[in-house]
Design a protein around this motif. Structure first.
Motif, short mmCIF file in Angstrom:
data_model
loop_
_atom_site.label_atom_id
_atom_site.label_comp_id
_atom_site.label_asym_id
_atom_site.label_seq_id
_atom_site.Cartn_x
_atom_site.Cartn_y
_atom_site.Cartn_z
N HIS A 47 0.87 -1.18 0.00
CA HIS A 47 0.00 0.00 0.00
C HIS A 47 0.90 1.22 0.00
O HIS A 47 1.87 1.28 0.76
CB HIS A 47 -0.90 0.01 1.23
N VAL A 48 0.63 2.18 -0.87
CA VAL A 48 1.40 3.41 -0.90
C VAL A 48 0.46 4.58 -0.69
O VAL A 48 -0.61 4.65 -1.31
CB VAL A 48 2.14 3.58 -2.25
N ASP A 49 0.85 5.47 0.22
CA ASP A 49 0.09 6.70 0.44
C ASP A 49 0.70 7.77 -0.47
O ASP A 49 1.81 8.25 -0.20
CB ASP A 49 0.19 7.10 1.91
N PRO A 50 0.01 8.14 -1.54
CA PRO A 50 0.63 9.08 -2.49
C PRO A 50 0.76 10.49 -1.91
O PRO A 50 1.46 11.32 -2.48
CB PRO A 50 -0.31 9.06 -3.70
N THR A 52 16.59 2.88 -5.39
CA THR A 52 16.24 2.60 -4.02
C THR A 52 17.05 3.56 -3.15
O THR A 52 17.99 4.16 -3.65
CB THR A 52 16.58 1.14 -3.66
N PRO A 53 16.73 3.72 -1.86
CA PRO A 53 15.66 3.10 -1.08
C PRO A 53 14.32 3.81 -1.30
O PRO A 53 14.29 4.98 -1.68
CB PRO A 53 16.13 3.30 0.36
N LEU A 54 13.25 3.10 -1.00
CA LEU A 54 11.91 3.60 -1.30
C LEU A 54 11.32 4.34 -0.10
O LEU A 54 10.23 4.03 0.35
CB LEU A 54 11.03 2.43 -1.73
N GLY A 55 12.07 5.30 0.40
CA GLY A 55 11.57 6.16 1.47
C GLY A 55 10.79 7.32 0.88
O GLY A 55 10.65 7.44 -0.34
N PRO A 56 10.27 8.20 1.77
CA PRO A 56 9.47 9.33 1.28
C PRO A 56 10.22 10.20 0.28
O PRO A 56 9.62 10.70 -0.67
CB PRO A 56 9.15 10.12 2.55
N ARG A 57 11.51 10.37 0.47
CA ARG A 57 12.27 11.21 -0.48
C ARG A 57 12.15 10.67 -1.89
O ARG A 57 11.84 11.41 -2.83
CB ARG A 57 13.76 11.22 -0.10
N THR A 58 12.40 9.36 -2.05
CA THR A 58 12.37 8.77 -3.39
C THR A 58 10.95 8.76 -3.94
O THR A 58 10.72 9.11 -5.11
CB THR A 58 12.92 7.32 -3.33
N VAL A 59 9.99 8.36 -3.11
CA VAL A 59 8.62 8.18 -3.60
C VAL A 59 7.99 9.53 -3.94
O VAL A 59 7.38 9.70 -5.01
CB VAL A 59 7.78 7.40 -2.57
N ALA A 109 1.63 0.46 -7.74
CA ALA A 109 0.62 1.15 -6.92
C ALA A 109 0.39 2.57 -7.43
O ALA A 109 -0.73 3.07 -7.42
CB ALA A 109 1.07 1.19 -5.46
N LEU A 110 1.46 3.20 -7.88
CA LEU A 110 1.36 4.60 -8.30
C LEU A 110 1.26 4.73 -9.82
O LEU A 110 1.43 5.82 -10.37
CB LEU A 110 2.58 5.38 -7.77
N ALA A 111 0.91 3.63 -10.47
CA ALA A 111 0.77 3.67 -11.94
C ALA A 111 -0.22 4.74 -12.41
O ALA A 111 0.02 5.39 -13.43
CB ALA A 111 0.36 2.29 -12.46
N PRO A 112 -1.34 4.98 -11.69
CA PRO A 112 -2.25 6.04 -12.16
C PRO A 112 -1.59 7.41 -12.25
O PRO A 112 -2.06 8.29 -12.96
CB PRO A 112 -3.36 6.05 -11.11
N PHE A 113 -0.48 7.60 -11.51
CA PHE A 113 0.21 8.89 -11.56
C PHE A 113 1.35 8.87 -12.58
O PHE A 113 2.05 9.86 -12.74
CB PHE A 113 0.78 9.23 -10.18
N GLY A 114 1.58 7.72 -13.21
CA GLY A 114 2.68 7.61 -14.18
C GLY A 114 4.06 7.56 -13.55
O GLY A 114 5.04 7.97 -14.15
#
Lengths: 783, 294
Positions: free
Chosen positions: A639-642, A763-770, A752-757
């Motif tokens: 689950h990703v919180d965009p 990596t790493p997949l922290g808030p900075r990267t996401v 998960a974030l495909a709708p946003f393209g």
């Protein structure tokens, strides 16, 4: 015959460890013991103008302070490990420059944390006070912190006389890449970045060195994963014969490959103890661990991909920069393992790779659980997902079309493995593993659920990665099996145990061959005094190499028991069987000789069958022809919180194939640990340097290990494709779990974030990267 | 990771503690749980010549609810606040925020007074005590004084406490009628220092319009309290999503958050906006449920 192999036997070592009876380096105390501590460089890149240790030497409780000038014959480079085999030299003619580590810095330091002086004091507190009293005057030089900058002409050079910072350059090619790109239906390029992180054992590196009273040698209680190698290096450095130095493992609080390389302290502490004639202990503290134990994983891959119209991979071009840190300690391992693990489980018909290992002013890179494999697995699986997106195909269908099939086994991708033998995927069923994994995670029903959740503003994603894993590297490992006059059995092997359950698994292997309860078997590991030769614990090799050596040594003892008993009982050998701790006549179980009796009857001077040597004490060495290849498929739902970039793993499934399973309980523990390490690396763990080359993550507040709250339940399914390359049919499993998580979770977050393209290529997949990926995607869409 | 040498005192009376503090001077530090100070000492980033441990001063260890106020002793631990039934009833924001402080082992030792005196911008208590309109009692050999929370914090790791003063207790009003609260925090892992945390108290009037609004930010810098002047044009409007979004945007824009390895300043502003909106939604819902339809 086989009864115990394959059963979930509880670990023999656990009662001792769980009751607090372990003997870790911290626990070892002996009278007169001194403590060592190390003055480390405060600068990333600097000339040492002066070292003034006079105040420290005069400090109460300080026994000695050693600097470069005091090292005598130990002023020599520390041996490196994983040399480039002749066959690879011949095939690819790599350019390699020598950039070795020395026990102490000479006139220059090249990373924050590099040892400058060794303080020996009466206790650790005094030693810590004395560290501050050693005055080092530096002349700072411009640091090299970024690998791309490091290969640019404007970069400072770490070594005088080098025209750049490239320590190793290797170009590898097979197949007709240019033709593939000309005829491809689609080509694309991507940049994939694996960030720097590393192993974090509960206990750091350390040792207690006890000199012999005679002054002629020493015992080293070591946390090194290769005691025989540690001994050899100490002998060479101090000019001592091997019989004078015994290296023996203490209980080791985690190794993860980090304790497989040789470090300055591995020579310095024996040197100091030998020179002072007193026992010296050194144990890394946590901050030291981050700035003084090897780092890993930092690789940058610029990949070009050619595919046909069906999404079948035709060729790869890869330009790789490996951020090596300050010295070249494992010349070939990291680049070459990354490359080999891109060449499976998918077919790569043609490849060019241009790999440069670049020196930077950071802690030297070396193997850590995976040792280059996760980086390769990341690249090839991100490529598969990208092919799907490019061609509008389900990424799982892309995988199906590219996976090597069982009927293609053994499969040769077309290059040498890092041991110099041809790389051959010996066995496995990759497509079946993929289908099992997809079924277990519910891939086919997931899409509807995902869409429904998206309508409610909740973003779920699924990611899958397939990997191969080279395990059980040779050339050999040994074991010795001995039955003594009490009838009990000892198994000796030079490999260390730092949590893998060797005491249990080798007892299982031996018990099956000797027909005796594993309770009567004691496994003694990691002691140079007990066996002549050993390589050690690394490269997921011990089950394969030492496991088969135990099997072979037990076999030798078994046949000796039969011959001895046949002679004593005057029956034909084929009428005898070894069961329940006895050699007995088949069908007449009361006509039997116990193991104890056999041992007593085989002592020197006893009447032995012609040609038989006394003693039930046999050593065998298993020579591994090359590596044997395990494989796995991992899948995760996240689950990703965009809005905040927070990633939560909801499910994690592993289908794992390491050949014949010796102990499923221990195997699952290995997978759990590996996956947890992989998840930590994918989401949290990150060694971050600032622009001056200062490491910003030197505490557990900044370097984020996953906790129980961050690791989901790991659902494991076993597939068993036995290895054709060894008698037990086993493959290694120690590192496997850590290989796929970065690729899996990057794919899942991207999905998960495909709708946003959103694209995730790092990596790493922290808030900075996401959050950055979300902003980048938004900007792309606007433009 | 061994501290520099220091002397250690364990006074058995408060007077003795104040005496020691005066006698030993500014190189002595109060030990009130030690969950920040001891790690700093182990890294040799703090080198007090002496520690005065308040652990035996049991008078500083009580929670009392009286006359519309909760009074909490300086040596009350985070865990005591987290598990206090009285506080869960009378001022539930305190126990809710306590759960975000470190891990259980830290909460069992760390104290309210210690955290306030340390004044870390990433700590929960400065934001929570401020948003509740609490005040802090400081005592020295010369007497005692109450300091209102927003005034107490003058900068990161800096407070109004004089070198010879010790915090003895903290007083906050209990939760009022038609008032709701929320505490939202995002950290990399459970128990980590916040990327951003938001403490909110909202009071609605009888027509469910925003009568009062208080917001503090963990990780937004100290002072962490969003000044009431920010709510011009918000107060008096209905507590609807659009209004709450606007309020959240104002909080986000007012911040000058730090950048570090975990998040950029822009990331933190965005997270602050998102969390403030979520907090306001939750707080207004709670306020509605506490209103007396009379």
């Amino acid at each position: 015959m086989s009864e115990l192999i394959g059963t979930p036997m509880l670990r023999k070592e656990d009662p001792r460890l769980l009751c607090g009876d372990g003997r870790y380096i911290s626990d070892l105390q002996i009278p007169g013991m001194l403590t060592a501590a190390i003055v480390r460089s405060a600068h990333a890149h600097a000339r040492i103008v002066n070292i003034d240790a006079s105040v420290a030497r005069a400090h109460s409780g300080v026994i000695a302070v050693f600097t470069w000038r005091d090292l005598g014959r130990v002023q020599r480079p520390i041996p490196t490990f994983g040399q480039i085999p002749e066959a690879i030299h011949k095939a690819w003619r790599p350019t390699v420059r020598s950039a070795p580590v020395y026990p102490l810095a000479q006139e220059k330091v090249r990373y924050v944390g590099e040892p400058i002086a060794l303080v020996v004091a009466t206790d650790r507190y005094v030693a810590a006070d004395a560290l501050e009293l050693v005055e080092v005057t530096y002349e700072p030089l411009p640091p090299v912190v970024d690998v791309e900058f490091g290969v640019s002409p404007s970069s400072a050079k770490l070594f005088e006389g080098w025209e750049d910072n490239v320590a190793l350059h290797i170009k590898i090619a097979f197949g007709d890449v240019d033709a593939a790109f000309r005829t491809a239906a689609r080509t694309f390029r991507d940049r994939y970045y694996s960030h720097r992180y590393t192993g974090v054992p509960l206990e750091g590196r350390g040792m207690l060195v006890i000199p012999e009273l005679s002054g002629q040698g020493m015992t080293i209680w070591t946390s090194h994963q290769l005691p025989h190698f540690h001994r050899a290096a100490v002998c060479e450095a101090l000019g001592l014969p091997e019989h004078a130095v015994r290296a023996v493992q203490a209980d080791i609080g985690g190794g993860f490959g980090q304790k497989a390389g040789l470090y300055p302290e591995d020579i310095l502490i024996p040197f100091a103890a030998y020179r002072l004639g007193r026992p010296v202990k050194w144990l890394e503290d946590r901050r030291e661990h981050f700035i003084a134990s090897s780092h890993s994983r930092e690789q940058l891959h610029d990949v070009e991909v050619a595919v046909d119209k069906n999404g079948v991979l035709l060729a790869l071009r890869d330009r790789v920069l490996i951020d090596l840190g300050a010295y070249l300690t494992f010349p070939i391992v990291l680049p070459y393992l990354a490359l080999c693990h891109m060449l499976g489980p998918y077919r790569v018909p043609a490849l060019t790779a241009d790999i440069r290992s670049v020196l930077t002013n950071k802690v030297p890179s070396a193997p850590y659980r995976g040792a280059g494999r996760p980086e390769g697995v990341f690249v090839i699986n991100r490529v598969m997902d990208r092919i799907g997106r490019e061609l509008g195909l389900d990424p799982m269908e892309v995988r199906r079309r590219n996976l090597i099939r069982p009927d293609e086994m053994p499969f040769s991708p077309g290059i040498l493995y890092r041991d110099g033998t041809p790389m051959v995927l010996d066995s496995g069923d990759y497509p079946a593993a993929l289908e099992r994994c997809l079924k277990a995670i519910g891939y086919h029903s997931f899409r509807a659920h995902q869409e429904e959740q998206r309508q409610r503003g909740s973003y779920l994603g699924i990611g899958v990665a397939c990997n191969v894993e080279a395990t059980g590297i040779g050339p050999f490992e040994g074991a010795r099996v001995r039955i003594d006059a009490t009838g009990e059995v000892a198994v000796y092997t030079g490999v260390t145990n730092q949590g893998q359950g060797h005491q249990t698994v080798f007892a299982q292997v031996c018990a099956d061959r000797l027909g005796i309860s594993p309770d009567k078997i004691t496994v003694i590991t990691g002691d140079t005094a007990t066996i002549g030769f050993s390589r050690g614990t690394f490269h997921s090799r011990v089950a394969v190499t030492a496991g088969n050596a135990v099997h072979l040594a037990a076999e030798k003892v078994h046949s000796k028991l039969i011959r001895l008993a046949a002679s004593v009982l005057e029956v034909a050998p084929e009428d005898l069987e070894v069961r329940d701790g006895c050699v007995r006549v088949k069908g007449a179980p009361h006509t039997a000789l116990s193991f104890a009796r056999c041992a007593q009857l085989s002592v020197p001077g006893a009447q032995l069958p012609p040609g038989m040597e006394p003693g039930l004490d046999e050593t065998a060495y298993f020579n591994a022809p090359s590596v044997t290849w395990g494989s796995a498929v991992h899948a995760a739902v996240v689950h990703v919180d965009p809005e905040t970039g927070a990633v939560k793993i909801l499910r994690y499934v592993v289908v794992h194939d390491c050949g014949r399973v010796l102990n499923p309980l221990i195997l699952e523990g290995q997978i759990h640990g590996g996956v947890a390490a992989g998840i930590g690396g994918a989401l949290l763990e990150h060694l971050v340097y600032d622009e001056n080359g200062q490491l910003l993550t030197t505490t557990f507040m900044d370097y984020l290990l996953p906790t129980v709250a961050d690791i989901p339940t790991i659902e494991i399914l076993h597939q068993e494709t036995r290895s054709p390359l060894n008698p037990l049919g086993v493959k290694g499993a120690g590192e496997g779990g850590a290989l796929a998580p970065p690729a899996v979770l990057a794919a899942a977050v991207e999905d998960a974030l495909a709708p946003f393209g959103v694209r995730i290529n790092r990596t790493p997949l922290g808030p900075r990267t996401v959050l950055a990926a979300l902003r980048e995607a938004a900007a792309t869409i606007k433009a | 990771m061994r501290p520099a040498p220091f002397d250690y005192y364990v006074p058995t009376s408060f007077e003795e503690a104040l005496d020691l503090l005066k006698r030993l001077g500014p190189d002595a530090r109060i030990l009130a749980g030690g969950q920040s100070l001891i790690p700093l000492m182990n890294f040799r980033l703090a080198r007090p010549a002496a520690l005065i441990d308040l652990a035996r001063l049991l008078d500083l260890n009580g929670i009392m609810i009286q006359d519309g106020h909760a009074t909490i002793g300086a040596m009350v631990t985070h865990a005591q606040i987290e598990h206090s039934r009285e506080l869960q009833r009378s001022q539930p924001l305190l126990p809710a925020a306590a759960r975000y402080i470190g891990h259980e082992a830290i909460r069992n030792r760390g104290t309210l007074g210690g955290s306030l005196a340390h004044a870390d911008p990433l700590a929960e208590w400065p934001a929570v005590v401020t948003v509740l309109g609490g005040r802090i009692k400081a005592v020295s050999l010369h007497g005692s004084r109450w300091i209102a929370a927003p005034d107490f914090f003058i900068g990161p790791l800096m407070t109004m406490l004089a070198p010879d003063e010790v915090i003895t207790e903290v007083e906050v009003p209990v939760l009022g009628a038609s008032t709701g609260w929320s505490f939202q925090e995002l950290a990399r892992r459970p128990g980590d220092f916040a990327l951003v945390g938001i403490a909110v108290v909202v009071t609605l009037d009888r027509r469910e319009k925003v009568a009062d609004l208080r917001v503090s930010v963990v990780g937004g810098g100290i002072p962490n309290f969003v000044p009431p002047i920010m709510w011009d044009g918000i107060l008096g409007r209905p507590a609807e999503d659009g209004v709450l979004q606007e309020a959240a945007m104002r909080v986000s824009e007012a911040l000058a958050p730090p950048e570090d390895i975990h998040a950029t300043a822009a990331d933190r502003r965005q997270i602050a906006r998102v969390l403030t909106f979520r907090a306001l939604k939750e707080a207004t819902a709670r306020a509605r449920s506490r209103s007396d339809p009379g």
